[in-house]
Design a protein around this motif. Structure first.
Motif, PDB file in Angstrom:
ATOM      1  N   UNK A 140       0.840  -1.203   0.000  1.00 20.44           N
ATOM      2  CA  UNK A 140       0.000   0.000   0.000  1.00 20.44           C
ATOM      3  C   UNK A 140       0.876   1.255   0.000  1.00 20.44           C
ATOM      4  N   UNK A 141       1.879   1.266   0.877  1.00 19.73           N
ATOM      5  CA  UNK A 141       2.795   2.411   0.935  1.00 19.73           C
ATOM      6  C   UNK A 141       3.526   2.572  -0.390  1.00 19.73           C
ATOM      7  N   UNK A 143       2.619   1.647  -3.489  1.00 18.56           N
ATOM      8  CA  UNK A 143       1.841   2.106  -4.636  1.00 18.56           C
ATOM      9  C   UNK A 143       1.474   3.583  -4.507  1.00 18.56           C
ATOM     10  N   UNK A 144       1.268   4.048  -3.281  1.00 16.63           N
ATOM     11  CA  UNK A 144       0.980   5.481  -3.106  1.00 16.63           C
ATOM     12  C   UNK A 144       2.217   6.308  -3.449  1.00 16.63           C
ATOM     13  N   UNK A 145       3.378   5.866  -2.987  1.00 19.65           N
ATOM     14  CA  UNK A 145       4.617   6.578  -3.297  1.00 19.65           C
ATOM     15  C   UNK A 145       4.922   6.523  -4.788  1.00 19.65           C
ATOM     16  N   UNK A 146       4.710   5.364  -5.400  1.00 18.39           N
ATOM     17  CA  UNK A 146       4.998   5.216  -6.828  1.00 18.39           C
ATOM     18  C   UNK A 146       4.105   6.124  -7.654  1.00 18.39           C
ATOM     19  N   UNK A 147       2.862   6.243  -7.281  1.00 22.86           N
ATOM     20  CA  UNK A 147       1.955   7.116  -8.014  1.00 22.86           C
ATOM     21  C   UNK A 147       2.372   8.573  -7.874  1.00 22.86           C
ATOM     22  N   UNK A 148       2.815   8.964  -6.682  1.00 21.93           N
ATOM     23  CA  UNK A 148       3.318  10.326  -6.480  1.00 21.93           C
ATOM     24  C   UNK A 148       4.573  10.572  -7.298  1.00 21.93           C
ATOM     25  N   UNK A 149       5.429   9.578  -7.360  1.00 27.79           N
ATOM     26  CA  UNK A 149       6.657   9.705  -8.133  1.00 27.79           C
ATOM     27  C   UNK A 149       6.354   9.939  -9.611  1.00 27.79           C
ATOM     28  N   UNK A 150       5.423   9.174 -10.154  1.00 31.32           N
ATOM     29  CA  UNK A 150       5.146   9.237 -11.585  1.00 31.32           C
ATOM     30  C   UNK A 150       4.291  10.423 -11.999  1.00 31.32           C
ATOM     31  N   UNK A 151       3.388  10.854 -11.111  1.00 31.64           N
ATOM     32  CA  UNK A 151       2.408  11.846 -11.545  1.00 31.64           C
ATOM     33  C   UNK A 151       2.446  13.179 -10.808  1.00 31.64           C
ATOM     34  N   UNK A 167       0.035   1.171 -15.032  1.00 31.98           N
ATOM     35  CA  UNK A 167      -1.413   0.963 -15.151  1.00 31.98           C
ATOM     36  C   UNK A 167      -1.753  -0.524 -15.087  1.00 31.98           C
ATOM     37  N   UNK A 168      -0.953  -1.345 -15.761  1.00 35.70           N
ATOM     38  CA  UNK A 168      -1.224  -2.781 -15.754  1.00 35.70           C
ATOM     39  C   UNK A 168      -1.108  -3.356 -14.352  1.00 35.70           C
ATOM     40  N   UNK A 169      -0.127  -2.873 -13.593  1.00 42.38           N
ATOM     41  CA  UNK A 169       0.030  -3.367 -12.220  1.00 42.38           C
ATOM     42  C   UNK A 169      -1.145  -2.942 -11.354  1.00 42.38           C
ATOM     43  N   UNK A 170      -1.571  -1.687 -11.487  1.00 45.40           N
ATOM     44  CA  UNK A 170      -2.733  -1.224 -10.722  1.00 45.40           C
ATOM     45  C   UNK A 170      -3.974  -2.034 -11.086  1.00 45.40           C
ATOM     46  N   UNK A 171      -4.113  -2.352 -12.357  1.00 44.28           N
ATOM     47  CA  UNK A 171      -5.269  -3.143 -12.810  1.00 44.28           C
ATOM     48  C   UNK A 171      -5.222  -4.542 -12.196  1.00 44.28           C
ATOM     49  N   UNK A 172      -4.025  -5.133 -12.140  1.00 39.70           N
ATOM     50  CA  UNK A 172      -3.889  -6.460 -11.539  1.00 39.70           C
ATOM     51  C   UNK A 172      -4.229  -6.433 -10.047  1.00 39.70           C
ATOM     52  N   UNK A 173      -3.781  -5.368  -9.362  1.00 40.95           N
ATOM     53  CA  UNK A 173      -4.071  -5.256  -7.925  1.00 40.95           C
ATOM     54  C   UNK A 173      -5.566  -5.110  -7.686  1.00 40.95           C
ATOM     55  N   UNK A 174      -6.236  -4.375  -8.549  1.00 41.27           N
ATOM     56  CA  UNK A 174      -7.664  -4.118  -8.338  1.00 41.27           C
ATOM     57  C   UNK A 174      -8.534  -5.304  -8.724  1.00 41.27           C
ATOM     58  N   UNK A 191      -8.689  -1.244  -3.170  1.00 37.63           N
ATOM     59  CA  UNK A 191      -9.438  -0.004  -3.358  1.00 37.63           C
ATOM     60  C   UNK A 191      -8.546   1.148  -3.816  1.00 37.63           C
ATOM     61  N   UNK A 192      -7.363   1.245  -3.225  1.00 36.23           N
ATOM     62  CA  UNK A 192      -6.438   2.316  -3.613  1.00 36.23           C
ATOM     63  C   UNK A 192      -5.968   2.128  -5.053  1.00 36.23           C
TER      64      UNK A 192
END
Length: 214
Positions: A140-141, A143-151, A167-174, A191-192
């Protein structure tokens, strides 16, 4: 007719760049002190003023020094996310600092000597959520950091391969974490990831296709 000319005395810097870096680190760290929650608005103003204090030629190197210093002071838990979230400015400097802080935190988490974005992304996306021993809290920590890094900044918006892999990794997690998966933080990761995926789909790199118009 003579015109009046106002003169402004030459301003002298109060802090040297290294001193300003130290103060910026201290101010950001204060956001973790629960006793100061009533002063968050004031701290936010101080933070924005300090970010604007550096010369353009100083900012990039000073930002890296600040991000590295903070990343060594905080553990990989919700506190590090709190520090990233405290940098709320929408200007380029604030977004760059938020991105760099996320980068340094991830670098330390994976014990990397060099903050290589591609290698960090590979480390995050190689996590298998189907494994029984998967640590969803740490994920969880990450993916939040990675999203901040990229965007947070625009540095990677046109890196199609990187953004598509994310995006593919987020889709797999969800989709690969079931609604009945009661492992600690599994539902929060699902959910995140679903929430971040929606945002990532709106931030499509140039040349990767466009969102159909409604």
């Amino acid at each position: 007719m003579k015109t009046c000319r106002c003169t402004v005395p030459k301003m002298h810097a109060v802090f040297s760049p290294s001193e300003a870096e130290d103060v910026l680190v201290i101010v950001i760290s204060l956001f973790l002190d629960r006793r100061l929650e009533g002063l968050l608005l004031i701290l936010g103003d101080c933070l924005n003023s300090l970010i604007s204090y550096f010369n353009t030629s100083e900012w990039e190197s000073s930002c890296l020094i600040v991000a590295e210093s903070i990343s060594k002071r905080v553990k990989m838990d919700l506190n590090c996310l709190r520090l990233v979230d405290c940098i709320t400015g929408t200007n380029d400097r604030s977004k760059f600092l938020r991105s760099q802080l996320a980068l340094q935190l991830l670098k330390n988490s994976f014990c990397l000597k060099v903050a290589n974005v591609e290698r960090i992304l590979k480390s995050v996306t190689s996590i298998n959520v189907k494994e029984k021993e998967c640590n969803f809290f740490v994920l969880y920590v990450h993916i939040v950091l990675m999203d901040n890094l990229l965007f947070s900044s625009d540095a990677f918006r046109n890196k199609t391969a990187i953004i598509d892999a994310w995006r593919n990794f987020l889709r797999n997690c969800s989709t690969h974490i079931g609604c009945t998966d009661w492992r600690f933080y599994a539902s929060k990761v699902r959910n995140k990831a679903s929430y971040l995926l929606q945002g990532a789909m709106l931030k499509r790199p140039a040349g990767s296709g466009s969102i159909p118009a409604k």
